[in-house]
Design an enzyme around this catalytic site. Sequence first.
Site, PDB file in Angstrom:
ATOM      1  CG  HIS A  19      -0.538   0.090   2.532  1.00 37.26           C
ATOM      2  ND1 HIS A  19      -0.390   1.292   3.171  1.00 37.26           N
ATOM      3  CD2 HIS A  19      -0.204  -0.851   3.438  1.00 37.26           C
ATOM      4  CE1 HIS A  19       0.007   1.080   4.414  1.00 37.26           C
ATOM      5  NE2 HIS A  19       0.144  -0.216   4.608  1.00 37.26           N
TER       6      HIS A  19
ATOM      7  CG  ASP B  13       2.214   0.830   7.951  1.00 35.09           C
ATOM      8  OD1 ASP B  13       1.914   0.255   6.893  1.00 35.09           O
ATOM      9  OD2 ASP B  13       1.430   0.935   8.916  1.00 35.09           O
TER      10      ASP B  13
ATOM     11  CD  GLU C 191      -3.160  -1.559   5.067  1.00 33.27           C
ATOM     12  OE1 GLU C 191      -3.165  -2.619   5.711  1.00 33.27           O
ATOM     13  OE2 GLU C 191      -2.818  -0.475   5.592  1.00 33.27           O
ATOM     14  CD  GLU C 192      -1.928   2.287   7.559  1.00 32.40           C
ATOM     15  OE1 GLU C 192      -2.658   1.947   8.511  1.00 32.40           O
ATOM     16  OE2 GLU C 192      -0.744   1.938   7.438  1.00 32.40           O
TER      17      GLU C 192
ATOM     18  CG  ASP D 152       1.598  -3.598   5.339  1.00 36.99           C
ATOM     19  OD1 ASP D 152       2.309  -2.715   5.852  1.00 36.99           O
ATOM     20  OD2 ASP D 152       0.384  -3.435   5.116  1.00 36.99           O
TER      21      ASP D 152
ATOM     22  CG  HIS E 280       0.375   3.041  12.567  1.00 34.08           C
ATOM     23  ND1 HIS E 280      -0.994   2.889  12.593  1.00 34.08           N
ATOM     24  CD2 HIS E 280       0.783   2.468  11.424  1.00 34.08           C
ATOM     25  CE1 HIS E 280      -1.387   2.241  11.504  1.00 34.08           C
ATOM     26  NE2 HIS E 280      -0.320   1.969  10.775  1.00 34.08           N
TER      27      HIS E 280
HETATM   28 CO    CO Z   1      -0.352   0.724   8.995  1.00 27.61          CO
HETATM   29 ZN    ZN Z   2       0.689  -1.089   6.445  1.00 22.72          ZN
END
Ligand code: CO
Ligand code: ZN
Length: 347
Positions: A66, A176, A206-207, A229, A317
């Site tokens: 992503h 990420d 995606e998130e 990922d 994150h």
């Molecule tokens: Co993420």
């Molecule tokens: Zn991710």
Amino acid sequence: MNLLKKLCETPGISGYEERIQKVIKEELEKITDEVKIDKLGNLIGIKKAKKLSSKPAPKKVMIAAHMDEIGFMISFVDKDGFLRFAPVGGFDPRTLIAQRVVVHGAKDIGGVIGSKPIHILSEEERKKPPKIKDLFIDVGLKKDEVSKIVKTGDFVTLDRDFKELNDKIITAKAFDDRVGVYVMIETLKRIKDCYVDIYAVATVQEEVGLRGAIVSSFSVEPDVGIALDVTIASDIPGTKEEEMVTTLGEGTAINLMDSHTISNKKLVNFLRKIAEENKIKYQTDILLAGGTDAGAIQRSKSGVPACTLSIPTRYVHSVVEMCHKEDIENSIKLMSKFLENAHKGEF
Ligand code: CO
Ligand code: ZN
């Protein structure tokens, strides 16, 4: 690493991926036969199989990484020019205080997430964990100046450079999943003879719930799919050994289960066999919270064997996400060996 740096530092939150999409499109065009963009903004790079006349039609293998990162959307500009924001993706508010941000308005402007200095916090306020709705962005301009540049709906990213801490360890925002995108691109550069059609998809959104992968797996109709990922590396003080998920530097991670997907057993065994035959360092991981694009691929059409190959990452994150260069290299190695052998796999 220059490409990874560029990928991490280019802004693009879920739904606002145009700028990162442009960077990835240029890369995919160099290494695939055709690049398509669908209506949600997913980039689909197609690399055709080397044909063997005696063999049946090649399998379609979808790789998904992503391109969106977590960020914010401006929700309100107050009378003093301070900005309020809505989260796009799952931030831990504790990691947001005292961060620099970029507000992508009529032009990009810098700002900070401000907070009351500790000197004037009451006893009560010191104890309370912060909430996103109480945070604000300060761009240091008066309301009338701010309003010329920023409006509600503009997106915001965190401002943090990519940095090599030493010859093995790198830290940045948005590993990420820009590190997944990087592994996908480097894999395509590296593979030699390949007897499957590869659909390299840089997915959007995606998130916020695997939305890009839902539609792209329907259009690609893959025979097998792998999401690239990050996964949690919680090998840090305060975590029990059995709760670390993965360990930084211990290899690429073959995911067995996350909260969206129970990985296809045959696919997992095939990946393990390839890793062992080629002496590629790997670990396995089970993630109890969170999922990847594999969850969308697996449930598309009448079902697709799928799993995730993950890059162990500390502090996921946050703006100080941390990866080990050897884990990235092992992920590229395993993905490329997988693609070179995927025509032999029975999934
Ligand atoms: Co993420
Ligand atoms: Zn991710």
